[in-house]
Design an enzyme around this catalytic site. Structure first.
Site, short mmCIF file in Angstrom:
data_model
loop_
_atom_site.label_atom_id
_atom_site.label_comp_id
_atom_site.label_asym_id
_atom_site.label_seq_id
_atom_site.Cartn_x
_atom_site.Cartn_y
_atom_site.Cartn_z
N LYS A 208 0.83 -1.20 0.00
CA LYS A 208 0.00 0.00 0.00
C LYS A 208 0.87 1.25 0.00
O LYS A 208 0.69 2.16 -0.79
CB LYS A 208 -0.92 -0.05 1.23
CG LYS A 208 -1.89 1.08 1.33
CD LYS A 208 -2.86 0.81 2.49
CE LYS A 208 -3.70 2.04 2.79
NZ LYS A 208 -4.66 1.83 3.87
N GLU A 214 10.51 -4.62 4.67
CA GLU A 214 10.61 -6.02 4.23
C GLU A 214 10.32 -6.12 2.73
O GLU A 214 11.06 -6.75 1.97
CB GLU A 214 9.59 -6.90 4.97
CG GLU A 214 9.88 -7.10 6.45
CD GLU A 214 9.23 -6.04 7.33
OE1 GLU A 214 8.97 -4.92 6.83
OE2 GLU A 214 9.00 -6.33 8.51
N GLY A 270 -5.01 -2.47 5.21
CA GLY A 270 -4.20 -3.61 4.74
C GLY A 270 -4.90 -4.95 4.95
O GLY A 270 -5.03 -5.75 4.03
N ARG A 271 -5.38 -5.19 6.17
CA ARG A 271 -5.99 -6.49 6.46
C ARG A 271 -7.38 -6.64 5.87
O ARG A 271 -8.01 -7.67 6.01
CB ARG A 271 -6.00 -6.74 7.97
CG ARG A 271 -6.69 -5.66 8.77
CD ARG A 271 -6.31 -5.75 10.24
NE ARG A 271 -6.80 -4.62 11.03
CZ ARG A 271 -6.18 -3.44 11.11
NH1 ARG A 271 -5.09 -3.22 10.40
NH2 ARG A 271 -6.66 -2.48 11.87
N GLU A 356 -5.16 -7.59 14.90
CA GLU A 356 -4.70 -6.25 14.56
C GLU A 356 -5.87 -5.27 14.66
O GLU A 356 -5.68 -4.09 14.95
CB GLU A 356 -4.12 -6.25 13.15
CG GLU A 356 -3.13 -5.12 12.90
CD GLU A 356 -2.35 -5.32 11.63
OE1 GLU A 356 -1.30 -5.97 11.68
OE2 GLU A 356 -2.79 -4.84 10.57
N HIS A 387 -4.80 -34.12 17.04
CA HIS A 387 -3.69 -34.94 17.51
C HIS A 387 -2.62 -34.10 18.18
O HIS A 387 -1.51 -34.56 18.39
CB HIS A 387 -3.10 -35.74 16.34
CG HIS A 387 -4.10 -36.68 15.76
ND1 HIS A 387 -4.18 -38.01 16.14
CD2 HIS A 387 -5.13 -36.47 14.90
CE1 HIS A 387 -5.19 -38.58 15.50
NE2 HIS A 387 -5.78 -37.66 14.75
N LYS A 507 7.45 -0.76 12.27
CA LYS A 507 8.07 -0.37 11.01
C LYS A 507 9.27 0.55 11.23
O LYS A 507 10.11 0.68 10.35
CB LYS A 507 7.03 0.30 10.10
CG LYS A 507 6.01 -0.71 9.56
CD LYS A 507 5.09 -0.11 8.52
CE LYS A 507 4.13 -1.17 8.00
NZ LYS A 507 3.28 -0.73 6.91
C1 G6Q Z 1 -2.67 -4.18 7.88
C2 G6Q Z 1 -1.44 -3.55 8.37
C3 G6Q Z 1 -0.17 -4.20 7.89
C4 G6Q Z 1 0.21 -3.84 6.46
C5 G6Q Z 1 1.64 -4.25 6.22
C6 G6Q Z 1 2.09 -3.99 4.82
O1 G6Q Z 1 -3.78 -3.83 8.15
O2 G6Q Z 1 -1.48 -2.21 8.13
O3 G6Q Z 1 -0.18 -5.59 8.02
O4 G6Q Z 1 -0.66 -4.45 5.56
O5 G6Q Z 1 2.46 -3.62 7.14
O6 G6Q Z 1 1.99 -2.64 4.50
P1 G6Q Z 1 2.18 -2.14 3.03
O7 G6Q Z 1 1.08 -2.73 2.19
O8 G6Q Z 1 2.11 -0.65 3.07
O9 G6Q Z 1 3.51 -2.64 2.57
#
Ligand code: G6Q
Length: 540
Positions: A208, A214, A270-271, A356, A387, A507
């Site tokens: 986003k 990462e 994001g989620r 989250e 199990h 982050k």
């Molecule tokens: C989700 C969070 C988080 C996010 C990641 C990746 O709700 O905000 O999990 O999706 O940190 O972020 P970017 O899409 O900006 O790389």
């Protein structure tokens, strides 16, 4: 907006009093007293059947929980979300994942602008792209067809796509190998591309913000890997990289042609983004038609959540039950147990969605809560969990409400497998609820000293969700069911399920230490961190 603190409300007090009256009741008694309980406490919508009769509730519990939802203004909050109001108040954003699955005919305004045409514009662009890759029209730099698609993203830009890919693998194009690289750990990248030919590989960089450490590190590594494999010609990047992002400038900086960028908007968290352009890798894998069927499933559940009376509203019922256990029984965790191998990543996906979103302790008006908020979610597909950790659910000291998720049909009918699988699911829910008494254990001829060990107290609550078969629409419905259950809980707890300041902190935290590991500058951390960094420097 200022509301009366939750624990000061009449509905809360009524629930507290009611809890003392019913907490001691056993599900055995509840079922004996009410033989039609399974019919009373079940609901069906959008092809999902929810049996919630094996919960420690009476009709009165439900009535009081529904009153709580009313008192917390759930109805108004649902309407506000769907209308595009800026209910993500700490980030001053609308929350409109529901717009991602709205039909073309709908109008949803954000700051006076209808967002639906843009949503469909991106979907159409994704579909055209997915078709080109799937049909072999999209060629790599050296003219070869794409055989490998690698999504690079993390958190919300990974968990949804990987979960959906696994869930819908049956519907995927098996000629394409799909991989997901998320961790900054180089093992993740190295294993994903192992044995792959860069000339046949397409990277979907999903971020986003397009600044996540990462993802940017992995994308850079992927870039070098492609260039190394294709003779260093920079023009290769355009054929082997596309981006999913809200940040065109950063995408351009990375060297990806913005013509190959798929956008979304700040009102998609994001989620909550697997049905936005973040789902591009899913769409490439299963095709635009299946992706649209998934969106239609989401939409059906959205409509149900928006319109159904609360007493028949699946996400509302599930959300309120979560509040009941978390706040009145002090249940700390909840297990999600899909009896369906294709849903193997569903618990991991739900962990982010639930934890989250509702892992918060400050209310919308800035007060510290004095009640439990979001539970710890965890789980594994059945029967594997049986199990391993089910022992603790059956006979341990913790109360763990369980969601069993099963399907009437299998995509791979082979012999007796499916009946055996589902028999296990029903049996576990039954055993958890009703247990086994000392008399029953004795009647089996068990030695007296072993009797207490073999008693199952029962009274362990569960929901059972039954659907017909794993397909794209059903996946959409299931995900939306949990999204809206999370929303219901957040509304009762009066927290903002749509920010994630804890993630934002993560982050930036490592940024200070990275150069310290790479050089030998003086360290100014606590004694433990200093010593660990020094040891790492010596050992690396
Ligand atoms: C989700 C969070 C988080 C996010 C990641 C990746 O709700 O905000 O999990 O999706 O940190 O972020 P970017 O899409 O900006 O790389």
């Amino acid at each position: 907006m200022s509301m009366k603190p939750l624990t000061d409300t009449p509905a809360w007090h009524a629930l507290q009093k009611h809890h003392t009256e019913v907490a001691g009741l056993h599900l055995r008694e509840l079922f004996a007293a009410e033989p039609k309980r399974a019919a009373t406490f079940s609901a069906e919508a959008c092809g999902l059947f929810l049996d919630y009769s094996k919960n420690r509730i009476t009709g009165e519990t439900l009535r009081l929980l529904l009153a709580l939802a009313e008192e917390r203004g759930l109805r108004g909050r649902i309407d506000a979300m769907f209308r595009g109001e800026k209910i993500n108040s700490t980030e001053d954003r609308a929350v409109l994942h529901t717009a991602l699955r709205a039909p073309r005919t709908e109008k949803i305004l954000v700051d006076g602008q209808d967002v639906v045409p843009a949503v469909h514009g991106v979907l159409d662009k994704m579909a055209a792209f997915a078709d080109r890759v799937r049909s072999g029209q999209w060629l790599g730099h050296t003219g070869k067809k794409i055989r490998n698609v690698i999504n690079i993203g993390i958190g919300g830009s990974d968990l949804g796509p990987v979960m959906a890919y696994e869930a819908l693998k049956f519907y995927s194009d098996r000629a394409l190998r799909c991989e997901f690289v998320s961790n900054v750990d180089s093992d993740d990248f190295a294993e994903a591309v192992h044995g792959m030919d860069p000339s046949e590989t397409l990277f979907v960089v999903s971020s986003k913000t397009f600044t996540t450490l990462e993802t940017m590190t992995n994308a850079q590594t992927a870039r070098e890997w492609v260039l190394r494999g294709l003779g260093g010609d920079e023009s290769a990047i355009a054929k082997h990289f596309v981006a999913v992002s809200t940040n065109a400038e950063k995408v351009r900086e990375f060297g990806i042609d913005t013509a190959n960028m798929f956008g979304f908007w700040d009102w998609v968290g994001g989620r909550y983004s697997m049905d936005s352009a973040i789902g591009l890798s899913t769409m490439v894998a299963v095709g635009p038609e299946n992706f649209r069927a998934m969106l239609a499933g989401f939409r059906e559940m959205d409509e149900h959540f928006r319109a159904a009376p609360f007493e028949r509203n699946l996400p509302v019922i599930m959300g309120l039950l979560a509040v009941w256990y978390g706040d009145f029984f002090d249940a700390q965790t909840a297990a999600v147990l899909p009896y369906e191998q294709y849903l193997k990543r569903f618990p991991a996906y739900l962990q982010q969605l639930t934890m989250e979103s509702n892992g918060k302790s400050i209310t919308l008006d800035g007060r510290h809560v004095d009640y439990n908020t979001g539970a710890i979610y965890w789980g594994e597909p059945g029967t594997n969990g049986q199990h391993s950790f089910y022992q603790l659910i059956h006979q341990g000291t913790h109360l763990i409400p369980c969601d069993f998720i099963g399907f009437a049909k299998t995509l791979n009918p082979i012999g007796r497998h499916h009946d055996i699988l589902i028999a296990n699911m029903f049996a576990q829910a039954e055993a958890l609820a009703f247990g086994k008494t000392a008399e029953e254990v004795r009647a089996e001829g068990t030695r007296e000293d072993l009797v207490p060990h073999r008693v199952f107290e029962g009274n362990r609550p569960s929901n059972t969700i039954l659907a017909e078969i794993v397909d794209p629409a059903t996946l959409g419905k299931l995900v939306a069911l949990y999204e809206h259950s999370v929303f219901t809980q957040g509304a009762v707890w009066e927290v903002n399920p749509f920010d994630q300041w804890g993630v934002e902190l993560g982050k930036v935290l490592a940024q200070r230490i990275i150069p310290e590991l790479e050089g030998d500058t003086a360290l100014h951390h606590d004694g433990s961190t200093n010593a660990l960094i020094e040891r790492y420097r010596r050992m690396k």
